[in-house]
Enzyme design. Structure first.
Site, PDB file in Angstrom:
ATOM      1  CD  GLU A 182      -2.875  -1.291   2.292  1.00 42.49           C
ATOM      2  OE1 GLU A 182      -2.919  -0.347   3.109  1.00 42.49           O
ATOM      3  OE2 GLU A 182      -3.652  -2.258   2.305  1.00 42.49           O
TER       4      GLU A 182
ATOM      5  CB  SER B 273       9.498  -3.823   4.346  1.00 42.92           C
ATOM      6  OG  SER B 273      10.294  -3.742   3.190  1.00 42.92           O
TER       7      SER B 273
ATOM      8  CD  GLU C 289       8.168 -10.709  -5.096  1.00 44.74           C
ATOM      9  OE1 GLU C 289       8.017  -9.545  -5.505  1.00 44.74           O
ATOM     10  OE2 GLU C 289       7.375 -11.638  -5.346  1.00 44.74           O
TER      11      GLU C 289
END
Lengths: 45, 390
Positions: free
Chosen positions: B124, B129, B370
């Site tokens: 968002e 993280s 990622e």
């Protein structure tokens, strides 16, 4: 050692800083990707 | 590294496709920010979207290690293609591992043929993280959930027919992750359905062009209760499911790093044998040789770490340490090799006429996405400390 900036050099630095403050990040980003900064170049000349 | 006959065969087919159809054309499409429709079509024909989907659901039934080898080849051509592939891969993995049998039968065959494109949506505007601080909510209303909130950096967000979405079904839960649920949100591709706005042309990016990265703005969007990943039992388990998706995603991003590091090395070696300076090919100058040696060592070490992580994860063992090391090292290798490739190319490396500038712009995303490389280092250290404490 004396690292203080002599009067005239300090004035030039202040003037350049003042000039640059008139052209914030938004100005430069709006020129992306490849427009020449006409207004910035014209300002000190 | 021992590859099976099947692995060698599929890697050879993908390599030929990349050399023939991707490398000569990728930069042109990238500069135009154009979706690589014909390349994606070839990937679909090769069955790559079903690589890890079991054969009974229409896929090739291959392991994560084979998928990693394929992603290395694809990213050697153009990282964007692996981003398009990964949307399907990560959704298929999560549905295969955590979905109900009905969800597997409903989605996996169409993901395998790419009749259905997918995206993964967790991040968002204020939470990357720090996943537990997401704010998007899903509120039960009869046989449906009502979704409200804003998502960011959704690769394939516009073209996808399903969105793997993480939302809070119990915003008051403590710890927060116990109130999170995963959804397989079905939507009509390339439209703004009622309650969902996808601003296009999407977010502007330094690299990773050709595929859209979008926001998803949910405002009263309705999805059936049956769209909860894992069915009723999946309520409150979304965080765990999404973390498992991220873990295989890390191996995938490590593989992208290997591919990009290899591409930079390949270009550097080729150019070093063409360009002359001071009366000889620049490859005969030790300054260039030292860079090539470092680039090759980084690429090879990255490859071995990534294959090790993929094999361990594919065997079903815990592999967060290995995936973290692979993702961290391989993506730093990509970044360093991209810059060295540019140095070896000199002024031409800075020009849009040559490929190093694309590698240089694509590599940093791998450091960030990622799970940032800072997060990877924390995972590595904490895992090692846990081990020695037990």
């Amino acid at each position: 050692m004396d690292f203080s900036i002599p009067g005239e050099l300090g004035e030039i630095r202040a003037a350049v800083r003042e000039l640059c403050e008139q052209f914030p990040g938004e100005y430069w980003r709006a020129l992306e990707p490849d427009r020449y900064p006409e207004a910035f170049v014209a300002a000190p000349t | 590294m021992n590859l099976t006959a099947d692995q060698r065969e599929i890697v050879a087919v993908v390599r030929e496709f990349i050399d023939r159809d991707v490398i000569p054309f990728a930069s042109e499409l990238e500069h135009a920010d154009e979706y690589p429709e014909s390349m994606v079509e070839t990937m679909r024909e090769l069955g790559l979207f079903g690589t890890t989907i079991p054969e009974e659901y229409g896929g090739l039934g291959l392991g994560l290690d084979t998928y990693a080898l394929i992603v290395m080849e694809i990213s050697r051509g153009w990282v964007t293609l692996s981003g398009i592939l990964n949307g399907s891969f990560i959704a298929a993995t999560m549905i295969r591992l955590h979905g109900t049998e009905e969800q597997r039968q409903h989605f996996l065959p169409r993901l395998a043929t790419m009749e259905l494109r997918s995206s993964f949506s967790m991040t968002e505007p204020h939470a990357g993280s720090d996943v537990q601080s997401i704010r998007t909510t899903a509120t039960r209303d009869g046989g449906e959930y009502v979704i409200d909130g804003q998502k960011m950096w959704v690769t394939n967000g516009w073209r996808s027919g399903i969105v793997m979405l993480l939302a809070k079904t119990d915003p008051a839960a403590d710890p927060a992750h116990t109130g999170m649920t995963g959804f397989i949100v079905e939507k009509e591709p390339e439209t703004n359905p009622p309650g969902l706005t996808i601003p296009m042309p999407g977010l502007k990016k330094l690299g990773y062009k050709g595929v859209e990265s979008t926001e998803l703005v949910f405002d009263g969007f309705r999805t059936p209760a049956a769209s909860v990943l894992g069915g009723e039992e999946g309520v409150g388990r979304g965080f765990k499911y999404f973390m498992s998706g991220i873990e295989v995603g890390r191996v995938n991003v490590a593989a992208r790093g290997v591919g990009l590091a290899q591409a930079a090395l390949d270009d550097a070696i080729r150019y070093a044998q063409e360009r002359e300076a001071f009366g000889k090919k620049i490859g005969h100058h030790q300054a260039v040789q030292l860079m090539i040696a470092k680039m090759a060592t980084r690429a090879e070490a990255a490859r071995l770490l990534t294959i090790q992580a993929a094999q361990k994860k594919a065997s079903g063992e815990r592999a967060d340490l290995e995936a973290g090391m692979a993702k961290y090292f391989a993506t730093e290798a990509a970044q360093e090799n991209a810059l060295d490739c540019m140095r070896i190319h000199g002024g031409y490396g800075y020009s849009l006429e040559y490929r190093p500038e694309r590698y240089y712009r694509d590599a940093p995303l791998l450091l960030i996405g990622e799970g940032s490389n800072e997060i990877q280092q924390l995972i590595i250290a904490r895992r090692l400390l846990e081990r020695s404490a037990s």
